[in-house]
Design a protein around this motif. Structure first.
Motif, PDB file in Angstrom:
ATOM      1  N   GLN A 158       0.758  -1.166  -0.170  1.00 47.86           N
ATOM      2  CA  GLN A 158      -0.104  -0.155   0.041  1.00 47.86           C
ATOM      3  C   GLN A 158       0.965   1.389   0.073  1.00 47.86           C
ATOM      4  N   LEU A 159       1.936   1.334   0.698  1.00 48.87           N
ATOM      5  CA  LEU A 159       2.841   2.410   0.957  1.00 48.87           C
ATOM      6  C   LEU A 159       3.650   2.566  -0.399  1.00 48.87           C
ATOM      7  N   THR A 160       3.857   1.677  -0.929  1.00 45.81           N
ATOM      8  CA  THR A 160       5.056   1.738  -2.162  1.00 45.81           C
ATOM      9  C   THR A 160       4.237   1.741  -3.569  1.00 45.81           C
ATOM     10  N   GLN A 161       2.946   2.054  -3.697  1.00 50.11           N
ATOM     11  CA  GLN A 161       2.256   1.540  -4.760  1.00 50.11           C
ATOM     12  C   GLN A 161       2.440   2.632  -6.003  1.00 50.11           C
ATOM     13  N   SER A 162       2.873   3.869  -5.678  1.00 47.79           N
ATOM     14  CA  SER A 162       3.159   4.915  -6.425  1.00 47.79           C
ATOM     15  C   SER A 162       4.431   4.362  -7.147  1.00 47.79           C
ATOM     16  N   ASP A 163       5.510   3.427  -6.443  1.00 48.05           N
ATOM     17  CA  ASP A 163       6.859   3.167  -7.090  1.00 48.05           C
ATOM     18  C   ASP A 163       6.518   2.209  -8.107  1.00 48.05           C
ATOM     19  N   HIS A 164       5.426   1.170  -7.776  1.00 45.51           N
ATOM     20  CA  HIS A 164       5.264   0.055  -8.644  1.00 45.51           C
ATOM     21  C   HIS A 164       4.431   0.509  -9.754  1.00 45.51           C
ATOM     22  N   PHE A 165       3.466   1.528  -9.731  1.00 45.35           N
ATOM     23  CA  PHE A 165       2.854   2.148 -11.115  1.00 45.35           C
ATOM     24  C   PHE A 165       4.104   2.628 -11.870  1.00 45.35           C
ATOM     25  N   SER A 166       4.733   3.633 -11.279  1.00 44.22           N
ATOM     26  CA  SER A 166       5.865   4.322 -11.971  1.00 44.22           C
ATOM     27  C   SER A 166       6.661   3.171 -12.613  1.00 44.22           C
ATOM     28  N   ARG A 167       7.394   2.311 -11.989  1.00 38.54           N
ATOM     29  CA  ARG A 167       8.208   1.156 -12.561  1.00 38.54           C
ATOM     30  C   ARG A 167       7.543   0.612 -13.614  1.00 38.54           C
ATOM     31  N   LEU A 168       6.369   0.341 -13.685  1.00 33.89           N
ATOM     32  CA  LEU A 168       5.906  -0.533 -14.734  1.00 33.89           C
ATOM     33  C   LEU A 168       5.181   0.624 -15.821  1.00 33.89           C
ATOM     34  N   LYS A 169       5.278   1.676 -15.760  1.00 38.53           N
ATOM     35  CA  LYS A 169       4.799   2.925 -16.576  1.00 38.53           C
ATOM     36  C   LYS A 169       3.256   2.713 -16.869  1.00 38.53           C
ATOM     37  N   LEU A 170       2.887   2.496 -15.656  1.00 40.91           N
ATOM     38  CA  LEU A 170       1.166   2.372 -15.829  1.00 40.91           C
ATOM     39  C   LEU A 170       0.397   3.758 -15.064  1.00 40.91           C
ATOM     40  N   LYS A 171      -0.387   4.125 -16.068  1.00 36.34           N
ATOM     41  CA  LYS A 171      -1.167   5.349 -15.698  1.00 36.34           C
ATOM     42  C   LYS A 171      -2.112   4.829 -14.832  1.00 36.34           C
ATOM     43  N   PHE A 172      -2.228   5.470 -13.498  1.00 37.42           N
ATOM     44  CA  PHE A 172      -3.181   5.172 -12.320  1.00 37.42           C
ATOM     45  C   PHE A 172      -3.624   6.535 -11.848  1.00 37.42           C
ATOM     46  N   ASN A 173      -4.873   6.956 -11.904  1.00 42.49           N
ATOM     47  CA  ASN A 173      -5.431   8.193 -11.368  1.00 42.49           C
ATOM     48  C   ASN A 173      -5.903   8.345 -10.234  1.00 42.49           C
ATOM     49  N   GLY A 174      -5.805   7.222  -9.287  1.00 41.32           N
ATOM     50  CA  GLY A 174      -6.524   7.083  -8.089  1.00 41.32           C
ATOM     51  C   GLY A 174      -8.101   7.235  -8.134  1.00 41.32           C
TER      52      GLY A 174
END
Length: 419
Positions: free
Chosen positions: A275-291
């Motif tokens: 949960q705390l590192t989710q932005s890192d994983h979305f960024s690492r995988l080049k995924l667009k996630f708007n929340g």
């Protein structure tokens, strides 16, 4: 009938996953990272990256549907064919109904809020709740008479109308009635004697969960779902970072995401890390996630747990041929988020025990029923449904240990299919 052995999930045979999946390519490799909790290091599998791809894609589908865009909303053939819950639990149809029709529609007195949420949660059926609300006026605890509710429920029961949703199995306590719905109605009355006070005096959200689990018919899954539903209102004014319970399906999903056996004591810590590192994983995988919503609310603990269960289903569906296309229910209504989420107290972190799940223990699961059998690797297995857990948590169990733990369940199964 029960089984007290430790249940562990089987890892996915990654090399057997077909290339049709856009989220889980068959040639995927493990991500170059590890997580260390409680002195133990865990290495993710390729399914770990699939989790984040699934979370992003499933939420993108919901965003497109909320905008009224036409299908298909995804290029992933698995998500096109099979139904999956939203990445955010609050966006699922039942949660939206609880917010708009159960919580916000009626008195905001804390006791009345608890009553309506508990009444709905008892059956988890929109039709049953709407029928009760239409037949009983006012639908309040202050005017509650069991006979009024029995009359409405018995009419539905006699007309063979389903009182419960098919999504959750709800074992009924034995309180002197023949029908489950009457035992549940009586159990609701028992809970109402103290639940409003328990919510009001709770120092931690875990306090309410632990109190609910003292009742025999309230398993972890059932108690946690009720706590989450209560948390959509102001009667449980706690942060979504405070507490999470790992269910059977999410435990299987978590096990798929990491190599080796994950001890029970480490599960919550790993979910918190995710949960705390989710932005890192979305960024690492080049995924667009708007929340979620205008404030781009991140995926919370309950959503991580919720989506882990979905990723277990997703990976299983990779090898399951589609029987019939999945058809949506049409355009989605306007999204409604709980008003209680804006309360200041929600910003304060209150974790009851920093060393959550400190002691690893053997969890007891009770067999609700056996529905099928099959041969697997020269051994017979039974499809077991577990008390207090949804049908999605049903699992194939080997005959030998099951015969030791729940022999009567097997006897009843053979008797039923041979009748």
């Amino acid at each position: 009938m029960g089984s007290s052995r430790k249940r562990t999930a089987k890892n996915c045979a990654l090399d057997k996953c077909p290339k049709r999946s856009k989220l889980h390519p068959s040639d995927a490799t493990s991500p170059p990272l590890t997580v260390t909790v409680r002195g133990r290091t865990f290495e993710p599998t390729p399914v770990f990256d699939t989790f984040w791809r699934f979370a992003a894609e499933r939420h993108a589908i919901t965003e497109k549907r909320l905008k009224g865009l036409p299908a298909p909303w995804t290029a992933d053939p698995i998500l096109q064919v099979f139904p999956f819950c939203n990445t955010y639990r609050v966006l699922d149809r039942v949660s939206q109904f609880i917010i708009t029709e159960v919580i916000e529609n009626g008195s905001q007195d804390p006791t009345e809020l608890v009553f309506r949420i508990l009444l709905f949660n008892t059956f988890t059926s929109i039709n049953t709740y709407e029928t009760l609300r239409g037949a009983i006026t006012p639908l309040t605890w202050s005017t509650y008479e069991r006979a009024d509710y029995e009359r409405v429920l018995r009419r539905l029961y006699d007309d063979r109308v389903a009182l419960y949703t098919g999504a959750f199995q709800k074992p009924a306590p034995s309180l002197g009635f023949v029908e489950n719905f009457m035992n549940h109605l009586a159990f609701m009355e028992v809970l109402m004697k103290d639940l409003p006070a328990q919510c009001a005096k709770a120092e931690y959200i875990a306090d309410v969960f632990e109190w609910l689990c003292t009742f025999k018919s309230m398993g972890d899954f059932t108690a946690y779902q009720l706590v989450l539903n209560l948390s959509y209102s102001r009667v449980l004014d706690f942060s979504d970072y405070d507490f999470v319970v790992v269910g059977l399906g999410s435990r299987r999903g978590l096990q798929r995401c990491f190599k080796g056996l994950i001890p029970r004591a480490c599960e919550v810590d790993i979910i918190r890390w995710m949960q705390l590192t989710q932005s890192d994983h979305f960024s690492r995988l080049k995924l667009k996630f708007n929340g979620l919503g205008s404030k781009a609310r991140p995926i919370m603990l309950c959503d991580i747990e919720h989506t882990l269960c979905e990723i277990d289903k997703y990976v299983r569906k990779l090898e399951t041929p589609a029987r019939r296309p999945f058809h949506s229910s049409g355009a989605l209504p306007k999204m409604r988020l709980p008003k209680a989420w804006a309360l200041p107290a929600r910003k304060s972190l209150r974790i009851k025990c920093q060393e959550e799940a400190e002691v690893e223990y053997i969890e007891k699961f009770v067999v609700a029923s056996i529905q099928s059998h099959r041969g697997a690797d020269g051994e017979r297995e039974f499809l077991v449904y577990w008390e207090g857990y949804s049908s999605d948590d049903a699992s194939w169990e080997p005959e030998h240990p099951l015969a030791d733990d729940a022999p009567n369940a097997i006897k009843e199964y053979w008797k039923r299919i041979r009748a």
